[in-house]
Enzyme design. Sequence first.
Site, mmCIF file in Angstrom:
data_model
loop_
_atom_site.group_PDB
_atom_site.id
_atom_site.type_symbol
_atom_site.label_atom_id
_atom_site.label_comp_id
_atom_site.label_asym_id
_atom_site.label_seq_id
_atom_site.Cartn_x
_atom_site.Cartn_y
_atom_site.Cartn_z
ATOM 1 N N SER A 41 11.411 10.537 6.066
ATOM 2 C CA SER A 41 11.593 9.212 6.665
ATOM 3 C C SER A 41 11.993 9.349 8.135
ATOM 4 C CB SER A 41 12.658 8.418 5.905
ATOM 5 O OG SER A 41 13.849 9.173 5.782
ATOM 6 N N ASP A 79 12.628 17.398 2.215
ATOM 7 C CA ASP A 79 11.282 16.907 1.894
ATOM 8 C C ASP A 79 10.224 17.878 2.386
ATOM 9 O OD1 ASP A 79 11.295 14.530 0.489
ATOM 10 O OD2 ASP A 79 11.459 13.274 2.279
ATOM 11 N N LYS A 108 11.758 18.588 -2.058
ATOM 12 C CA LYS A 108 11.282 17.386 -2.759
ATOM 13 C C LYS A 108 9.808 17.161 -2.416
ATOM 14 C CE LYS A 108 12.663 13.005 -1.621
ATOM 15 N NZ LYS A 108 11.412 12.326 -1.193
ATOM 16 N N GLU A 110 6.310 14.551 -3.293
ATOM 17 C CA GLU A 110 5.898 13.242 -3.802
ATOM 18 C C GLU A 110 4.692 13.366 -4.736
ATOM 19 O OE1 GLU A 110 5.155 10.393 -0.699
ATOM 20 O OE2 GLU A 110 7.124 10.729 0.214
ATOM 21 N N GLU A 174 11.226 5.340 -6.216
ATOM 22 C CA GLU A 174 11.249 4.456 -5.040
ATOM 23 C C GLU A 174 10.524 3.142 -5.336
ATOM 24 O OE1 GLU A 174 10.357 6.245 -1.256
ATOM 25 O OE2 GLU A 174 10.249 4.294 -0.260
HETATM 26 O O1 KIV Z 1 12.301 10.356 3.267
HETATM 27 C C1 KIV Z 1 13.306 9.898 2.700
HETATM 28 O O2 KIV Z 1 14.357 9.656 3.315
HETATM 29 C C2 KIV Z 1 13.201 9.670 1.261
HETATM 30 C C3 KIV Z 1 14.260 8.829 0.612
HETATM 31 C C4 KIV Z 1 14.204 7.456 1.123
HETATM 32 C C5 KIV Z 1 14.198 8.900 -0.846
HETATM 33 O O3 KIV Z 1 12.290 10.133 0.653
#
Ligand code: KIV
Length: 255
Positions: A41, A79, A108, A110, A174
């Site tokens: 994000s 991420d 993480k 997706e 989400e």
């Molecule tokens: O990128 C991010 O900050 C996220 C969260 C909002 C879960 O994936």
Amino acid sequence: MKIKKFINKKNKTKIVALSAYSKNIASVLDNYCDLILVGDSLGSVLYNYKSTREVSLNTMIEHSKSVRMGVKKSLMVVDMPHNTYRDPKEALINAKKIISKTKCDAVKLEGGQKIYKIVKNLIKYNIPVMGHLGLLPQSEKTFKFKGQKKSERDKILQDAKLLQDAGVFSIVLECIETSLAKLITKEIKIPTIGIGASNNCDGQILVLDDLIGLNNINVRFVKKYSNVRREISKAVASYAYDVRKKKFPLKKHSY
Ligand code: KIV
């Protein structure tokens, strides 16, 4: 061990998670959070990109190195950005790079069924993985909540079970409909972490900049706990006034 402790929180205590992108902020969050995510994000929050698809691996790594310096006790997750895990081999190379350079605890990714083999392979190589289902910013053009249609609900639930089977230690949900979040949380043994997914999840995550009112966004699932933009504005206005009136720096600020 940290991950085991994290999983054990399911059905005992609500899990607190936040996204952060830098050291000083992370060091504050570390006092209150169970998990700190370096989320992609940051592409929209910090770099004004149109989507998270523009975030590079190096950008994620540099921010994660900064966050690492502030995180002592929380679980730190990073991420994997778009196009860094298109097949098991690519995912493994990039996940290893993220972990070795940032010393994070997990990555993480997706997606559900499409990334099943990729996730399974990472876990085979002892890389802890967090899943992310529901609204998937890396692959979607429009941001609408999920789980109104039965086919969509069935798919998300099935994906959650598949990810659990692949070995993820937790799943971010989400923007999904309330009763679907409840069902998934009941049906799987690992913690669900919601963002716009009701209080039926085992924990919650938000982007720090949103909850402190630093980011100028207004979305239903964010509660603003502070107005940091206003506080910064006040401080900067006082500084500007002092400089122009020669009230800063004083003798005590000088050498
Ligand atoms: O990128 C991010 O900050 C996220 C969260 C909002 C879960 O994936």
